[in-house]
Design an enzyme around this catalytic site. Structure first.
Site, short mmCIF file in Angstrom:
data_model
loop_
_atom_site.label_atom_id
_atom_site.label_comp_id
_atom_site.label_asym_id
_atom_site.label_seq_id
_atom_site.Cartn_x
_atom_site.Cartn_y
_atom_site.Cartn_z
N LYS A 75 0.68 -1.30 -0.10
CA LYS A 75 0.02 -0.04 0.01
C LYS A 75 0.96 1.26 0.07
O LYS A 75 1.93 1.45 0.67
CB LYS A 75 -0.92 -0.22 1.44
CG LYS A 75 -1.94 1.03 1.26
CD LYS A 75 -2.88 0.80 2.35
CE LYS A 75 -3.94 1.81 2.33
NZ LYS A 75 -4.95 1.57 3.87
N SER A 150 -9.83 1.67 2.72
CA SER A 150 -8.86 2.45 2.00
C SER A 150 -7.81 1.69 1.21
O SER A 150 -7.25 2.01 0.29
CB SER A 150 -8.11 3.55 2.72
OG SER A 150 -7.24 2.93 3.63
N SER A 174 -10.05 -0.64 6.97
CA SER A 174 -9.38 -0.46 5.60
C SER A 174 -8.70 -1.84 5.05
O SER A 174 -8.32 -1.71 4.03
CB SER A 174 -8.46 0.62 5.60
OG SER A 174 -8.95 1.90 5.45
N1 LIG Z 1 -8.74 4.02 6.94
C1 LIG Z 1 -9.68 3.17 7.49
O1 LIG Z 1 -9.49 2.01 8.10
C2 LIG Z 1 -11.11 3.36 6.92
C3 LIG Z 1 -12.13 4.06 7.12
N2 LIG Z 1 -12.99 4.20 6.29
C4 LIG Z 1 -11.64 5.55 7.29
O2 LIG Z 1 -11.92 6.27 6.45
O3 LIG Z 1 -11.21 6.13 8.30
#
Ligand SMILES: NC(=O)C[C@H](N)C(=O)O
Length: 487
Positions: A75, A150, A174
């Site tokens: 990532k 993400s 994410s």
């Molecule tokens: N970053 C994550 O683990 C995802 C979460 N949807 C966020 O936007 O914070």
């Protein structure tokens, strides 16, 4: 579809070289990327060099580790020395880190072959990978849908076999949520198990790095390689890392010894019936494999999202203060004084969601509001953690859906941030409590889109999660289905 173990065997038996395996991955990337867009950078030259090193070792008769010669995606929020690390943000578009993150260093040392850096929502803020400043990633099962986020690039790359495994980060879901949307295995380890050194910080009390794979065994092998104490991360845990592969057995016997709790609050409102059915069936399957199943309650589970969306933006607002156009990264041109340089840089360098979170976080931390928002959210976080502790007095592992729905259409939620936040309804409480969680494929909806079962473990009981996930996986064929990507 070969496993890491099978590829390893082929390598040491000299049936295939690491260069051949790498070339195959690179060719697939070249063929699929015009449709998929899972990578922000493809590091073909470096990958082939790494593969050659592995082949040289094999030719010299040296022993190689299990990950040597295995193509992997990283990532793009993990620092890779000398390789652009963008966080999918204009702010870091040309940032080349002068140092290596602990996780990527461990993978390099293990001989893994990094084929590229994968796409993400900008600074990991989002649930669909649509917040990337550079490109959206498609879901390999249906190109008109999102891969989740993400870490959508990592999930899609693994599902489409552009690489064997990948690394993601999980702050509120994410890793697990995109794993669920793309039909692969994804694990968020216990907070502190994997070093965060070199992971570009989003919400430091929640961020954790973990593996993506097409099987539980591959995920266990990858976690094994990246877990462990690191003095460079002050929240790193000083613990022995067990051999996770020893937990991989085909059933859950002796019968009734392993207790699984279904979290009552994850069913009902907001949950798609097709997801509910698949998850219920999966839990029945676990029972037939020897688990004792109970229904448990985590009364504050649904307070996870509101509490997270105060805590995570608060931490983000502090972490992202460093992008000021002075230290490193993007700087807007033509400012006539310092304040205007800061303002222009941050206004044009960050995307809408990142700015939204910085504003929410700054507001929640400001004098006069701190107690009402930030402190209150922290108190709710403690209550959520206590609910899990109480549940774990009755059972060993908790089960629930990974996401309330299957993958949605690209563009469907981009104008409605709240509905985007709700896709992490099932995963966020696990981060707030610092627990390990895994998503494993457990079915498909009528459109052929994958569904994920989430298993949540006690602190540092990744072994039990692998045990349950593996026994389940081996009794089904979900993980053997592959998306039809025409190359
Ligand atoms: N970053 C994550 O683990 C995802 C979460 N949807 C966020 O936007 O914070």
């Amino acid at each position: 579809m070969a496993s890491i173990r099978e590829l390893h065997k082929q390598l040491i038996n000299k049936e295939r070289s690491a260069v051949e395996i790498t070339q195959e991955a690179l060719e697939r990337i070249q063929a699929l990327e015009p449709k998929l867009h899972s990578f922000l950078s493809v590091t073909a030259d470096i990958a082939l060099q790494q593969a050659q090193n592995v082949d040289a070792k094999i030719a010299a008769g040296d022993e190689i580790g299990i990950l040597a010669g295995i193509p992997i995606g990283i990532k793009d929020n993990m620092c890779t020395k000398g390789i652009r690390t963008t966080c999918a943000s204009k702010m870091l578009e040309n940032f080349v880190p002068p140092y290596e993150s602990t996780v990527t260093q461990k993978l390099l040392d293990a001989g893994a072959v990094m084929v590229g850096k994968t796409n993400l929502d900008e600074f990991a803020m989002g649930g669909s990978t649509e917040n990337s400043a550079f490109q959206g990633t498609a879901n390999p099962w249906d190109l008109s849908r999102v891969p989740g986020g993400s870490s959508g690039g990592s999930a899609a790359a693994v599902a489409a076999e552009e690489c064997q495994v990948a690394i993601g980060s999980d702050t509120g879901g994410s890793i697990r949520q995109p794993a669920s949307f793309c039909g692969v295995v994804g694990m968020k380890p216990t907070y502190g198990l994997v070093s965060r050194y070199g992971l570009v910080a989003f919400a430091s009390s929640l961020d954790q790095i973990g593996p993506f794979a097409r099987s539980v065994e591959d995920a266990a092998i990858l976690l094994q390689a990246i877990a462990g104490y690191d003095p460079k991360d002050s929240t790193s845990l000083k613990v022995e890392i067990p051999d996770y592969t020893l937990s991989l057995k085909p059933d859950l016997k002796p019968r009734g010894k392993l207790r699984i709790g279904i979290i009552k609050e994850t069913f009902g409102d907001g949950l798609d019936s097709v997801v509910e059915q698949a998850v219920t069936k999966a839990i029945d399957q676990l029972q037939s494999l020897g688990a004792e199943v109970h229904i448990v309650s985590c009364p504050r589970f649904r307070s996870g999202v509101p509490s997270y969306y105060v805590i995570a933006p608060s931490e983000a607002s502090a972490n992202l203060a460093r992008y000021d156009g002075v230290k490193y990264g993007f700087r807007a041109a033509d400012a006539d004084n310092l304040i205007s340089m800061y303002t222009r840089t941050r206004s044009s360098g960050f995307g809408a969601e990142v700015k939204r979170r910085i504003m929410i976080g700054t507001y929640a931390l400001s004098a006069g509001y701190y107690d009402a928002y930030y402190l209150k959210a922290q108190k709710v976080r403690t209550l959520i953690k206590q609910d899990f502790e109480a549940a774990f007095e009755q059972v060993d592992v908790l089960a629930c859906p990974t996401a309330p729905t299957t993958a949605f259409k690209a563009g469907e939620k981009t104008t409605d941030p709240l509905s985007m936040y709700l896709v992490d309804l099932m995963t966020i409480p696990v981060n707030l409590a610092g627990l390990p969680g895994i998503s494993v494929p457990c079915g498909f909806d009528s459109d052929g889109l994958p569904i994920g079962l989430q298993l949540i473990g006690k602190v540092l009981r990744e072994d039990q999660l692998f045990q349950v996930a593996y026994a389940y996986e081996q009794s089904t064929d979900w993980h053997l289905r592959t998306p039809q990507m025409n190359t």
